[in-house]
Motif scaffolding. Structure first.
Motif, PDB file in Angstrom:
ATOM      1  N   GLU A 176       0.837  -1.204   0.000  1.00 22.15           N
ATOM      2  CA  GLU A 176       0.000   0.000   0.000  1.00 22.15           C
ATOM      3  C   GLU A 176       0.871   1.253   0.000  1.00 22.15           C
ATOM      4  O   GLU A 176       0.585   2.238  -0.699  1.00 22.15           O
ATOM      5  CB  GLU A 176      -0.923  -0.002   1.213  1.00 22.15           C
ATOM      6  N   ALA A 179       2.361   1.797  -3.454  1.00 26.16           N
ATOM      7  CA  ALA A 179       1.357   2.306  -4.391  1.00 26.16           C
ATOM      8  C   ALA A 179       1.156   3.804  -4.184  1.00 26.16           C
ATOM      9  O   ALA A 179       1.026   4.567  -5.156  1.00 26.16           O
ATOM     10  CB  ALA A 179       0.039   1.561  -4.201  1.00 26.16           C
ATOM     11  N   GLU A 180       1.170   4.236  -2.929  1.00 19.14           N
ATOM     12  CA  GLU A 180       1.018   5.668  -2.665  1.00 19.14           C
ATOM     13  C   GLU A 180       2.245   6.440  -3.109  1.00 19.14           C
ATOM     14  O   GLU A 180       2.125   7.560  -3.618  1.00 19.14           O
ATOM     15  CB  GLU A 180       0.739   5.925  -1.187  1.00 19.14           C
ATOM     16  N   GLU A 182       4.079   5.780  -5.625  1.00 14.88           N
ATOM     17  CA  GLU A 182       3.956   5.913  -7.075  1.00 14.88           C
ATOM     18  C   GLU A 182       3.013   7.057  -7.430  1.00 14.88           C
ATOM     19  O   GLU A 182       3.285   7.860  -8.338  1.00 14.88           O
ATOM     20  CB  GLU A 182       3.432   4.597  -7.671  1.00 14.88           C
ATOM     21  N   GLU A 183       1.919   7.172  -6.698  1.00 11.66           N
ATOM     22  CA  GLU A 183       0.968   8.255  -6.937  1.00 11.66           C
ATOM     23  C   GLU A 183       1.599   9.615  -6.638  1.00 11.66           C
ATOM     24  O   GLU A 183       1.379  10.596  -7.359  1.00 11.66           O
ATOM     25  CB  GLU A 183      -0.281   8.048  -6.074  1.00 11.66           C
ATOM     26  N   ILE A 184       2.397   9.671  -5.573  1.00  6.52           N
ATOM     27  CA  ILE A 184       3.084  10.928  -5.221  1.00  6.52           C
ATOM     28  C   ILE A 184       4.021  11.352  -6.342  1.00  6.52           C
ATOM     29  O   ILE A 184       4.102  12.535  -6.690  1.00  6.52           O
ATOM     30  CB  ILE A 184       3.856  10.766  -3.889  1.00  6.52           C
ATOM     31  N   ARG A 185       4.726  10.400  -6.929  1.00  5.87           N
ATOM     32  CA  ARG A 185       5.619  10.725  -8.045  1.00  5.87           C
ATOM     33  C   ARG A 185       4.832  11.286  -9.232  1.00  5.87           C
ATOM     34  O   ARG A 185       5.305  12.176  -9.944  1.00  5.87           O
ATOM     35  CB  ARG A 185       6.413   9.490  -8.479  1.00  5.87           C
ATOM     36  N   GLU A 186       3.633  10.777  -9.429  1.00  7.01           N
ATOM     37  CA  GLU A 186       2.819  11.214 -10.566  1.00  7.01           C
ATOM     38  C   GLU A 186       2.250  12.615 -10.353  1.00  7.01           C
ATOM     39  O   GLU A 186       2.261  13.442 -11.271  1.00  7.01           O
ATOM     40  CB  GLU A 186       1.682  10.213 -10.810  1.00  7.01           C
ATOM     41  N   VAL A 187       1.732  12.901  -9.151  1.00  5.34           N
ATOM     42  CA  VAL A 187       1.033  14.172  -8.920  1.00  5.34           C
ATOM     43  C   VAL A 187       1.950  15.255  -8.347  1.00  5.34           C
ATOM     44  O   VAL A 187       1.621  16.435  -8.391  1.00  5.34           O
ATOM     45  CB  VAL A 187      -0.189  13.977  -7.995  1.00  5.34           C
TER      46      VAL A 187
END
Length: 254
Positions: A176, A179-180, A182-187
């Motif tokens: 988990e 996955a978060e 990865e989201e931080i890198r995206e946004v």
């Protein structure tokens, strides 16, 4: 605790265990320290006498406390970090414009350390202060840093320090967390939704060098009843990213 040294000096380990205990207990006497650490009173007394002689502890009656001499070392270590001088002004401005608590964090030995904090007019008082070290996975600041570390370093930090739960919303599962990240890198921003302290929210972003190395992170934090809705999802993220942009330009061209 970090990696064990191959040839650790036991006396040095003992001295720092005593200092850590004095910090944890907010001062203690010889008997209390002996019970707490499982060391003989005579050993504790000898260490404390030496630390007192060298001015690293102070004594009030029969109670010993960590001495202010350590402040000299902490202040020296902080000014050696270029990111402190470069980011300090923007952190102060961020606190002033948001009215909240603004923070600068760096990573050392797999933990996050608060390098600078600035208080806006409505900032809440929390238990962390400059120099406080915290687990990276439990804060927006820490997750912003973890998101830009090599994956093997992230795994090493998890193995070293674990994924302790602080509140019901702390991420304690490795998959988990990744996955978060990865989201931080995206946004580009990280959110702390009462993950370390109940009632406190935080919006954070990493500071990156021009070659992508993470130098630290900055954030704005405040009570969840004020940091919510569009302010939590859009306004503060934009303000934090604007500050990061200025800091990164100064890092590149200073």
């Amino acid at each position: 605790m970090g990696k064990k040294a191959k040839h650790a000096v036991k006396s040095v380990e003992n001295a720092f265990e005593i200092l850590d205990a004095l910090k944890e207990l907010n001062g203690a006497g010889v008997s209390t320290l002996s019970d707490h650490l499982g060391l003989p009173k005579s050993t504790i007394h000898n260490y404390l006498s030496t630390l007192l002689q060298e001015e690293y502890v102070v004594k009030n009656g029969s109670t010993y406390h960590v001495g202010i001499r350590f402040l000299e070392y902490g202040a020296f270590a902080r000014v050696q970090m270029d990111i402190y001088d470069i980011a300090k002004k923007e952190i102060d401005t961020l606190a002033e414009t948001t009215g909240e608590l603004a923070n600068l964090m760096v990573e050392q030995h797999g933990r996050g350390s608060y390098l600078h904090r600035a208080r806006g007019e409505r900032a809440v008082q929390v238990e962390a202060h400059v120099g406080t070290r915290v687990p990276l996975h439990g804060t927006g600041l820490g997750k912003a840093i973890l998101a830009h570390l090599p994956e093997e370093r992230v795994d090493e930090i998890i193995e070293m320090h674990g994924l302790t739960g602080f509140t019901s919303t702390t991420i304690t599962d490795r998959a988990e967390l990744k996955a978060e990240l990865e989201e931080i890198r995206e946004v580009g921003v990280a959110f702390d939704d009462e993950e370390r302290l109940s009632g406190l929210r935080c919006v954070a972003a990493p500071i990156l060098s021009n070659n992508g190395r993470v130098l630290g992170s900055i954030s704005v934090s405040g009570p969840s009843n004020r940091i919510r809705d569009r302010r939590f999802s859009e306004e503060l993220p934009n303000q934090v990213l604007e500050a990061v942009n200025v800091i990164e330009l100064n890092v590149t061209y200073s």
